[in-house]
Design an enzyme around this catalytic site. Structure first.
Site, mmCIF file in Angstrom:
data_model
loop_
_atom_site.group_PDB
_atom_site.id
_atom_site.type_symbol
_atom_site.label_atom_id
_atom_site.label_comp_id
_atom_site.label_asym_id
_atom_site.label_seq_id
_atom_site.Cartn_x
_atom_site.Cartn_y
_atom_site.Cartn_z
ATOM 1 C CG ASP A 2 -8.858 -2.539 -4.568
ATOM 2 O OD1 ASP A 2 -8.260 -1.981 -3.639
ATOM 3 O OD2 ASP A 2 -9.718 -3.434 -4.385
ATOM 4 N NE ARG B 220 -6.802 5.849 2.497
ATOM 5 C CZ ARG B 220 -7.644 4.973 3.039
ATOM 6 N NH1 ARG B 220 -8.869 5.347 3.315
ATOM 7 N NH2 ARG B 220 -7.260 3.751 3.309
ATOM 8 N NE ARG C 121 -4.235 -1.568 0.148
ATOM 9 C CZ ARG C 121 -5.349 -1.252 0.797
ATOM 10 N NH1 ARG C 121 -5.434 -0.117 1.432
ATOM 11 N NH2 ARG C 121 -6.372 -2.077 0.785
ATOM 12 C CE1 TYR D 193 -13.238 -6.552 1.745
ATOM 13 C CE2 TYR D 193 -11.698 -8.165 0.893
ATOM 14 C CZ TYR D 193 -12.000 -7.149 1.772
ATOM 15 O OH TYR D 193 -11.068 -6.733 2.693
ATOM 16 N NE ARG E 203 -9.701 7.990 -3.429
ATOM 17 C CZ ARG E 203 -10.969 8.248 -3.742
ATOM 18 N NH1 ARG E 203 -11.269 9.157 -4.654
ATOM 19 N NH2 ARG E 203 -11.943 7.597 -3.149
#
Ligand code: CP3
Length: 348
Positions: free
Chosen positions: A78, A32, A28, A154, A41
């Site tokens: 992703d 952010r 990652r 998911y 973003r």
């Protein structure tokens, strides 16, 4: 130096050749905690718009390389782009994580497309080509996919859950229907990974973030077996493909995972017991990891000690220095710099 001739320390380790200074990157690493990521973003629209804009995805992939000169870049995308390409509705709610239309019953699973629409993933391939052109030849480019089990968790629940109970329950109650989801994900992940290699990825990682919630028998069926099929399917076309597995939380199942799947390396979380890893995992393959992301947030002497522990535990063998899981958004950039400096000062 030509691209072919350049030595990539990250690839060297995967090929079985330990490096005196372990190559380093962070799961990652685009994200952010970087102000330049947050800025782009905000302009990009939705998270998937960012993933599927090759200019933006390439830029975000390169941001952490410019700042920290890591030994590997990982393409910005992703794991849920595969369900998206299978026609499932996927969206990312700010502050809440992914939301999908649940796939909760055998009847719903019957309607699942068998073949992904790979034209939807063409922007990922284009971003890989752009990054490979801009990246220094000694820096490796990593492509990736989610492991079938983790992606399925998911797809079944329609969102993340604390212990992925919906997928575990479906796998007990309707193993044949659940196997169908896994089979679809295996086949399409093979195609997707081969596409990423063709577009310029030097190595691949399979993220099985939720492997650790499975009891041993289920771990063999839903984590090891699919990973083994993906590795074999990719190597059928590209025999020397370099592949890293990340069965997070696998603990004592790691040696079995390594033996059965044929991966070149495993990424280990911070709870892994060092002597077991050295004697039963690192003797077979390279190890990637395993700094606690919270030590990176804490900084100071606690961070130095945690970095030194990883080096003392694993740097005598084949090691790719990384975190035990993804970097968290609140991590100070100065702490990443402190970690990089300390790893690069290692001489073992
Ligand atoms: O590592 C990288 O820098 C490359 C990009 C990458 C992302 N997700 C970008 C992302 C990678 C390799 C992933 C993998 C991924 N995605 C996993 C497996 C690895 C892991 O961390 O466990 C999983 C389980 C997902 C699914 C996913 N995507 C979740 C659960 C979330 C929400 C949680 C979160 O961190 O926000 C995402 C969103 C996501 N994927 C973000 C990023 C940078 C944050 C979204 C944003 O910026 O708005």
């Amino acid at each position: 130096m030509s691209q072919q001739a350049a030595i990539k320390p990250f690839i060297e380790v995967l090929a079985g050749r330990r490096q005196a200074v372990p190559p380093l990157w962070m799961m990652r690493q685009a994200g952010r905690y970087l102000p330049e990521y947050r800025e782009l973003r905000a302009k990009a629209g939705s998270f998937l718009d960012l993933c599927f804009n090759p200019d933006h995805a390439a830029e975000v992939t390169l941001q952490p390389i410019r700042r920290f000169n890591f030994d590997a870049a990982i393409i910005f995308s992703d794991i849920l782009v595969i369900p998206h390409a299978l026609g499932r509705a996927v969206r990312f709610e700010v502050g809440e994580g992914p939301r999908l239309d649940p796939l909760a019953t055998p009847a719903q699973i019957d309607t699942l497309a068998r073949q992904a629409d790979f034209s939807k993933l063409e922007p990922v391939y284009e971003a890989l080509r752009r990054v490979r052109r801009e990246l220094a030849p000694e820096i490796a480019l990593i492509g990736f996919c989610g492991a079938p089990w983790t992606v399925a968790t998911y797809m079944v629940a329609g969102q993340g859950t604390p212990d992925q109970a919906p997928a575990r329950m479906l796998a007990y109650r309707h193993p044949d229907a659940f196997q169908t989801i896994i089979d679809v994900l295996v086949e399409n992940s093979i195609q997707y990974l081969l596409g990423q290699l063709k577009a310029g990825a030097d190595a691949l990682q399979i993220f099985d973030t939720w492997a650790g919630v499975l009891p041993p028998r289920e771990f063999v069926r839903w984590s090891i077996e699919p990973a083994k099929r993906i590795v074999a399917g990719v190597r059928k076309q590209v025999p020397d493909a370099k592949i890293i597995g990340f069965p997070r939380g696998a603990g004592g199942m790691l040696p079995a995972y390594v033996d059965a799947t044929g991966v070149n390396a495993v990424s280990i979380d911070w709870a892994a017991e060092p002597s077991m890893i050295r004697e039963r995992v690192q003797n077979r393959v390279a190890v990637q990891g395993n700094l606690d992301p919270l030590a990176l947030i804490a900084g100071g002497a606690a961070l130095d000690r945690a970095v030194d522990d990883v080096l003392e535990n694993f740097a005598k063998g084949r090691l790719i220095f990384n975190l035990g899981h993804g970097i968290q958004p609140e991590t100070p950039i100065a702490h990443v710099e402190q970690m990089v400096k300390r790893v690069r000062a290692y001489r073992g």
